[in-house]
Design a protein around this motif. Structure first.
Motif, mmCIF file in Angstrom:
data_model
loop_
_atom_site.group_PDB
_atom_site.id
_atom_site.type_symbol
_atom_site.label_atom_id
_atom_site.label_comp_id
_atom_site.label_asym_id
_atom_site.label_seq_id
_atom_site.Cartn_x
_atom_site.Cartn_y
_atom_site.Cartn_z
ATOM 1 N N GLN A 1 0.834 -1.216 0.000
ATOM 2 C CA GLN A 1 0.000 0.000 0.000
ATOM 3 C C GLN A 1 0.862 1.257 0.000
ATOM 4 O O GLN A 1 0.589 2.221 -0.709
ATOM 5 C CB GLN A 1 -0.890 -0.003 1.245
ATOM 6 C CG GLN A 1 -1.949 -1.066 1.202
ATOM 7 C CD GLN A 1 -3.053 -0.785 2.199
ATOM 8 O OE1 GLN A 1 -3.275 0.364 2.584
ATOM 9 N NE2 GLN A 1 -3.745 -1.827 2.613
ATOM 10 N N TYR A 2 1.911 1.218 0.833
ATOM 11 C CA TYR A 2 2.863 2.342 0.869
ATOM 12 C C TYR A 2 3.430 2.586 -0.536
ATOM 13 O O TYR A 2 3.497 3.708 -1.027
ATOM 14 C CB TYR A 2 3.979 1.995 1.861
ATOM 15 C CG TYR A 2 5.162 2.937 1.883
ATOM 16 C CD1 TYR A 2 5.217 4.015 2.773
ATOM 17 C CD2 TYR A 2 6.262 2.735 1.040
ATOM 18 C CE1 TYR A 2 6.321 4.859 2.817
ATOM 19 C CE2 TYR A 2 7.363 3.581 1.074
ATOM 20 C CZ TYR A 2 7.387 4.628 1.973
ATOM 21 O OH TYR A 2 8.482 5.473 1.999
ATOM 22 N N GLY B 1 2.102 1.736 -3.387
ATOM 23 C CA GLY B 1 1.058 2.269 -4.263
ATOM 24 C C GLY B 1 0.919 3.773 -4.111
ATOM 25 O O GLY B 1 0.707 4.493 -5.076
ATOM 26 N N GLN B 2 1.033 4.241 -2.874
ATOM 27 C CA GLN B 2 0.821 5.670 -2.637
ATOM 28 C C GLN B 2 2.013 6.534 -3.014
ATOM 29 O O GLN B 2 1.850 7.646 -3.512
ATOM 30 C CB GLN B 2 0.470 5.886 -1.165
ATOM 31 C CG GLN B 2 -0.913 5.345 -0.862
ATOM 32 C CD GLN B 2 -1.382 5.744 0.507
ATOM 33 O OE1 GLN B 2 -0.943 6.748 1.050
ATOM 34 N NE2 GLN B 2 -2.269 4.957 1.062
ATOM 35 N N TYR C 1 4.759 5.379 -4.955
ATOM 36 C CA TYR C 1 5.361 5.022 -6.251
ATOM 37 C C TYR C 1 4.336 4.881 -7.366
ATOM 38 O O TYR C 1 4.706 4.757 -8.520
ATOM 39 C CB TYR C 1 6.155 3.721 -6.128
ATOM 40 C CG TYR C 1 7.433 3.867 -5.336
ATOM 41 C CD1 TYR C 1 8.583 4.342 -5.949
ATOM 42 C CD2 TYR C 1 7.498 3.542 -3.982
ATOM 43 C CE1 TYR C 1 9.765 4.484 -5.239
ATOM 44 C CE2 TYR C 1 8.673 3.679 -3.267
ATOM 45 C CZ TYR C 1 9.803 4.153 -3.894
ATOM 46 O OH TYR C 1 10.964 4.289 -3.193
ATOM 47 N N ASP C 2 3.078 4.837 -6.991
ATOM 48 C CA ASP C 2 2.026 4.795 -7.984
ATOM 49 C C ASP C 2 2.301 3.761 -9.078
ATOM 50 O O ASP C 2 2.557 4.114 -10.229
ATOM 51 C CB ASP C 2 1.896 6.205 -8.611
ATOM 52 C CG ASP C 2 0.594 6.329 -9.376
ATOM 53 O OD1 ASP C 2 -0.217 5.395 -9.307
ATOM 54 O OD2 ASP C 2 0.410 7.366 -10.046
ATOM 55 N N LEU D 1 8.475 9.001 -10.744
ATOM 56 C CA LEU D 1 9.131 7.825 -10.163
ATOM 57 C C LEU D 1 8.697 7.645 -8.713
ATOM 58 O O LEU D 1 8.235 6.595 -8.309
ATOM 59 C CB LEU D 1 10.654 7.958 -10.243
ATOM 60 C CG LEU D 1 11.266 7.710 -11.614
ATOM 61 C CD1 LEU D 1 12.753 8.012 -11.586
ATOM 62 C CD2 LEU D 1 11.045 6.271 -12.069
ATOM 63 N N PHE E 1 2.232 8.526 5.325
ATOM 64 C CA PHE E 1 1.502 7.263 5.334
ATOM 65 C C PHE E 1 0.900 6.995 6.719
ATOM 66 O O PHE E 1 1.586 7.116 7.724
ATOM 67 C CB PHE E 1 2.435 6.121 4.933
ATOM 68 C CG PHE E 1 1.729 4.837 4.664
ATOM 69 C CD1 PHE E 1 1.142 4.601 3.425
ATOM 70 C CD2 PHE E 1 1.638 3.861 5.640
ATOM 71 C CE1 PHE E 1 0.484 3.408 3.166
ATOM 72 C CE2 PHE E 1 0.971 2.669 5.393
ATOM 73 C CZ PHE E 1 0.399 2.440 4.155
ATOM 74 N N MET F 1 -6.407 7.330 -4.492
ATOM 75 C CA MET F 1 -5.526 7.155 -5.650
ATOM 76 C C MET F 1 -6.312 6.608 -6.825
ATOM 77 O O MET F 1 -6.151 7.048 -7.960
ATOM 78 C CB MET F 1 -4.406 6.158 -5.322
ATOM 79 C CG MET F 1 -3.405 6.634 -4.309
ATOM 80 S SD MET F 1 -2.233 7.769 -5.022
ATOM 81 C CE MET F 1 -1.336 6.652 -6.067
#
Lengths: 267, 290
Positions: free
Chosen positions: A109-110, A112-113, A115-116, B260, B271, B285
């Motif tokens: 999840q980290y 995803g947020q 590094y998309d 990146l 987070f 997202m």
């Protein structure tokens, strides 16, 4: 007089800090042939670009490194299986595997947020022989962006390797020692190639009741954020300044400006 | 076999760090004579390729010597011609020491041969003066230059600038090599072919290297003052190249680099390690993408 193993290792690591990172495989081959006796220490101290594999069972991507390798096989953090299969591949003990499973979920999840769309992997191994209750782990992230082709002009690749050691401190605290390396390459078609790596370290003591995974996550998040800014400074700002100091394009660039930039680039 | 390895490790030395790389290789090989033997040839090629800038003393003054294939009096002889003084200089590539030939030795046929005829020499001199006094002074504060008459009667214009700051862990190099050919007796027009190479190295707690090069071709420019016009033309091309580099670096930092890794998640918050908010952020997202 022949050099000691320590002197040879120091010379080999110094060379790898000076020679172009893009050819690190070639140089490693050369160094291992010149001094096979330092092979183990050398490989443990050199970060190489991360390779991607696919967990065939769960159809999920994971990252390969020295920490999930046993012989020629690599362990998937998702299924805990080695590919290709081995009978005696090392696996973390049950309590660590539980932590590993939790970590892989959260860090995905980290990833995803921040590094998309990047790939993450988290591996743990115990270090009981050092101190009861201590363990170590590596948290890896990889992200590719753009491509160099007929239409593509830019390509960037980010490989992050976070190695953490967790040592119990008293009854309810743990010390986390983090060493992070980010390998970044930036290529602009027909114009430049900019590549390399930066390494930083950080230590934090945190209460264990929050859980090891959030604790490791917070330390990684803090150091990685700082490194991202350092990379931006060193790769783009710094590089432009250095070129301008060699060939003066009309901008005034006293040594002080460069020193300032360097100061900013430090975490 | 280790000859090839020694060569491989030495030839990629970053700007201004050949001595450091050589020292490491010697520690690893453990046979200094063998390393020196290979290094003499490898470093020689390195110096000629990267236009290494040396200095020597003559007549109580210090002079610059650019090492390049244009300056070689005979391939492999380690004797180089300095067109600015007309002297032959011996260069030890291992020791990085240059020494002008003196006495009988100095009256070599090589120097005579490399000087070219009077017309070519006077053209060379004019270009050299313009390059040194006008262009270098302003644009390459640490650089050196040389202009040679080539075998074919063209002029070769070389610029080399290396900055090395070992105490702050960085170095960089810019080299330019231009060939100037002319038409007519005036001459009435000129053409230029050139190549620039740029390399930088940052090695404090890491190893970051930048490499870039560009080739240039300028055909049939009318001229009434060759020295002035050709240096102006070189200046324009090099300026444009450096501007492109700077713009592209900024653009990369603003676009691809940002994709990146983000500075912060889309939520603009760190987070959420201790709450269930992680899934909310992931949801955000997804919406953003849709």
């Amino acid at each position: 007089m022949t050099a000691t193993e320590d002197e040879k290792l120091a010379a080999a690591l110094d060379l790898l800090k000076r020679l172009p990172p893009s050819r690190v495989y070639t140089y490693l081959e050369c160094l291992l042939e010149l001094a096979p006796e330092i092979a183990e220490d050398l490989l443990a101290n050199v970060d190489q670009p991360l390779q991607v594999a696919k967990d065939k069972k769960l159809s999920k991507q994971y990252l390969l490194c020295d920490y999930n390798r046993d012989g020629d096989s690599y362990r998937s953090p998702w299924s805990n299986e080695y590919e290709p299969a081995t009978d005696d591949g090392v696996k973390p003990k049950e309590s660590l595997r539980k932590l590993e499973v939790e970590g892989n979920e959260v860090f995905q999840q980290y990833c995803g947020q921040y590094y998309d769309g990047g790939i993450s992997s988290f591996y743990l191994w115990d270090q009981e022989e050092e101190e009861p209750g201590s363990f170590a782990g590596s948290l890896l992230f990889k992200k590719d962006c753009g491509k160099i082709s007929k239409a593509g002009m830019e390509k960037g690749v980010w490989d992050a390797v976070h190695v953490v050691e967790a040592l119990p401190k008293g009854k309810d605290q743990a010390e986390y020692k983090l060493t992070s390396t980010v390998m970044l390459s930036a290529t602009k078609k027909d114009l430049f190639k900019l590549e390399g790596n930066l390494t930083r370290q950080m230590e934090r003591t945190l209460p264990t009741k929050q859980g090891h995974v959030p604790n490791i996550g917070m330390v990684v998040e803090e150091l990685e954020g700082g490194m991202r800014n350092s990379l931006q400074q060193v790769y783009f700002g710094w590089c432009e300044q250095v070129v301008s100091s060699i060939r003066n394009s009309g901008m005034k660039l006293p040594e002080k400006v460069i020193e300032d930039l360097k100061a900013k680039a430090k975490v | 076999m280790s000859e090839k390895i020694i060569d491989e490790l030495l030839k990629d030395a970053p700007p201004g760090q050949v001595k450091e790389v050589l020292k490491d290789v010697k520690t690893l090989v453990g046979d200094d004579a063998k390393v020196d033997n290979v290094a003499r040839k490898t470093i020689r090629e390195y110096d000629l390729k990267h236009l290494t800038h040396a200095t020597y003393k003559h007549g109580g003054k210090s002079h610059s010597l650019l090492l390049s294939k244009h300056a070689e009096t005979k391939p492999g002889s380690d004797l180089y011609y300095d067109p600015a003084t007309g002297l032959c200089v011996r260069y030890d590539h291992l020791e990085q020491r240059a020494e002008a030939l003196e006495g009988e030795e100095a009256k070599s046929e090589e120097a005579e041969r490399m000087r070219g005829d009077e017309a070519a020499e006077s053209r060379r001199k004019a270009v050299e003066t313009q390059l040194r006094d006008v262009y270098m002074e302003k644009n390459y504060p640490f650089g050196a230059c040389a202009v040679y008459v080539t075998g074919g009667g063209d002029l070769a214009v070389c610029i080399s600038s290396t900055v090395s700051k070992p105490r702050s862990y960085w170095s960089g190099r810019w080299t330019s090599e231009w060939v100037l050919s002319t038409k007519g007796d005036g001459p009435d027009s000129f053409s230029l072919k050139g190549k620039c190479d740029v390399a930088t190295h940052y090695y404090e707690q890491g190893n970051v290297q930048f490499r870039s090069n560009r080739e240039f071709s300028v055909a049939d420019r009318k001229t009434s003052d060759l020295a002035k016009d050709c240096i102006k033309c070189i200046a324009e091309e090099e300026f444009k190249y450096q501007e492109d580099l700077q713009e592209s670096l900024r653009e990369f930092a603003e676009t691809t680099f940002k994709k990146l890794r983000r500075q912060l998640p889309l939520t603009q918050l760190k987070f959420p390690w201790h709450t269930g908010a992680a899934s909310l952020a992931t949801e955000l997202m997804k919406r953003e993408k849709a």
